[in-house]
Design a protein around this motif. Structure first.
Motif, PDB file in Angstrom:
ATOM      1  N   ASN A   1      42.122  37.804  36.208  1.00 27.66           N
ATOM      2  CA  ASN A   1      40.891  38.400  35.705  1.00 27.66           C
ATOM      3  C   ASN A   1      39.696  37.833  36.469  1.00 27.66           C
ATOM      4  O   ASN A   1      39.564  36.615  36.605  1.00 27.66           O
TER       5      ASN A   1
ATOM      6  N   THR B   1      39.107  45.526  31.111  1.00 24.62           N
ATOM      7  CA  THR B   1      40.064  44.442  31.315  1.00 24.62           C
ATOM      8  C   THR B   1      41.081  44.385  30.187  1.00 24.62           C
ATOM      9  O   THR B   1      42.291  44.242  30.421  1.00 24.62           O
TER      10      THR B   1
ATOM     11  N   VAL C   1      41.864  33.120  35.506  1.00 24.90           N
ATOM     12  CA  VAL C   1      40.543  33.737  35.449  1.00 24.90           C
ATOM     13  C   VAL C   1      39.682  33.089  36.528  1.00 24.90           C
ATOM     14  O   VAL C   1      39.537  31.873  36.584  1.00 24.90           O
TER      15      VAL C   1
ATOM     16  N   SER D   1      41.098  35.384  28.512  1.00 27.15           N
ATOM     17  CA  SER D   1      42.071  34.859  29.470  1.00 27.15           C
ATOM     18  C   SER D   1      42.742  33.610  28.911  1.00 27.15           C
ATOM     19  O   SER D   1      43.964  33.422  29.040  1.00 27.15           O
TER      20      SER D   1
ATOM     21  N   ASN E   1      42.190  42.392  37.539  1.00 27.87           N
ATOM     22  CA  ASN E   1      41.096  43.080  36.847  1.00 27.87           C
ATOM     23  C   ASN E   1      39.792  42.724  37.549  1.00 27.87           C
ATOM     24  O   ASN E   1      39.130  41.733  37.216  1.00 27.87           O
TER      25      ASN E   1
ATOM     26  N   SER F   1      36.044  36.959  36.532  1.00 30.73           N
ATOM     27  CA  SER F   1      34.850  36.719  35.728  1.00 30.73           C
ATOM     28  C   SER F   1      33.701  36.428  36.689  1.00 30.73           C
ATOM     29  O   SER F   1      33.521  37.138  37.673  1.00 30.73           O
TER      30      SER F   1
ATOM     31  N   VAL G   1      35.542  37.528  29.020  1.00 32.22           N
ATOM     32  CA  VAL G   1      36.701  37.601  29.910  1.00 32.22           C
ATOM     33  C   VAL G   1      37.360  36.228  30.039  1.00 32.22           C
ATOM     34  O   VAL G   1      38.594  36.116  30.069  1.00 32.22           O
TER      35      VAL G   1
END
Length: 275
Positions: free
Chosen positions: A134, A113, A177, A161, A84, A136, A157
């Motif tokens: 993810n 996301t 993340v 996560s 993401n 961030s 986020v």
């Protein structure tokens, strides 16, 4: 030797996303690259016709995302890693930002996301494996002036996560993340600034500073995307990963200040139970 996998990457038309797509294809992986501008991939598609699937996806649409995940699985016969990466930032104080401007930041960075995660987890859960990465930012750990909407999304986020990792570790799903600092991409060139500028917040000066910094960042995108590729081959990848000396310094200094503040107010914190 690295295992070849099927990757799904959002925000893949430029910056870190595009660098990651190119690296993965060069290593023989199969890649679904989502963006709003598919023409960016014309040359790559000619070079890797059997390994690249560009898709026009509106990540803020839950249905559109679900369709794209199904297309991925149908086309390549599976899915192993989701990144993401799509990001959007509008610069402006909370007072300057309109409701629409604030919500647009949240829609792309957070709900985009979330939509991808919800569409992906059922497949990963059923196959007993998968890795969700993810992206961030150091702005997910530290609040910065004139970045409140971006802070809100990137803090969230990190939080989702952590929750996702707890929910899905029983199914063999890995979650990481990543919080990059300043890397030399075109991200700063794509920054949007609040339309309703108030002189007291000196947003024009901030805009000038950000523009001048573009292209001068110390972070090497090639090193960042190589780290991402290496992560998925680790038996126990980290949940949190800070990337960049700037992020390390900012976050560790911020944590020390938090620790001191918590200690100073400890007596008040512990004074709330019934006597």
């Amino acid at each position: 030797m690295e295992d070849q996998k099927v990757w799904y990457i959002t925000g893949a038309s430029k910056g870190l996303g595009l660098a990651l797509v190119k690296l993965l294809l060069s290593k023989g992986n199969k890649v679904v690259a989502t963006t709003r501008n598919l023409s960016v991939f014309d040359e790559l598609l000619l070079a890797y016709p059997n390994h690249l699937l560009p898709l026009a996806v509106d990540i803020t649409s839950d249905e559109n995302v679900k369709e794209s995940i199904q297309q991925t699985i149908t086309h390549f016969g599976g899915l192993d890693v989701v990144v993401n990466n799509a990001g959007y930032s509008i610069v402006g104080s909370m007072e300057e930002l309109t409701d629409q401007e604030f919500r647009e930041t949240i829609d792309v960075n957070l709900f985009g996301t979330v939509n991808v995660i919800r569409a992906t987890v059922p497949y990963f859960r059923n196959q007993g494996s998968g890795h969700i990465i993810n992206i961030s930012s150091n702005a997910g750990y530290i609040g910065f002036a004139n970045a409140s909407s971006y802070n809100a999304a990137k803090f969230a986020v990190i939080g989702i996560s952590e929750a996702l990792a707890e929910e899905t570790k029983q199914f063999g799903i890995k979650v990481t993340v990543i919080a990059p600092g300043q890397f030399r991409t075109s991200f700063m060139d794509s920054l949007v600034f609040a339309e309703n500028k108030l002189p007291v917040y000196k947003l024009a000066e901030a805009e000038k500073m950000w523009r001048e910094c573009s292209g001068m960042q110390r972070g090497d995108p090639a090193k960042l995307v190589q780290i991402i590729v290496d992560l998925v081959n680790l038996p126990e990848p980290p949940l949190h990963l800070l990337l960049g000396p700037d992020t390390y310094q900012l976050v560790t200094e911020h944590r020390e200040k938090e620790k001191l503040e918590i200690a100073v107010w400890k007596n008040v914190t512990l004074s709330t139970d019934f006597d």
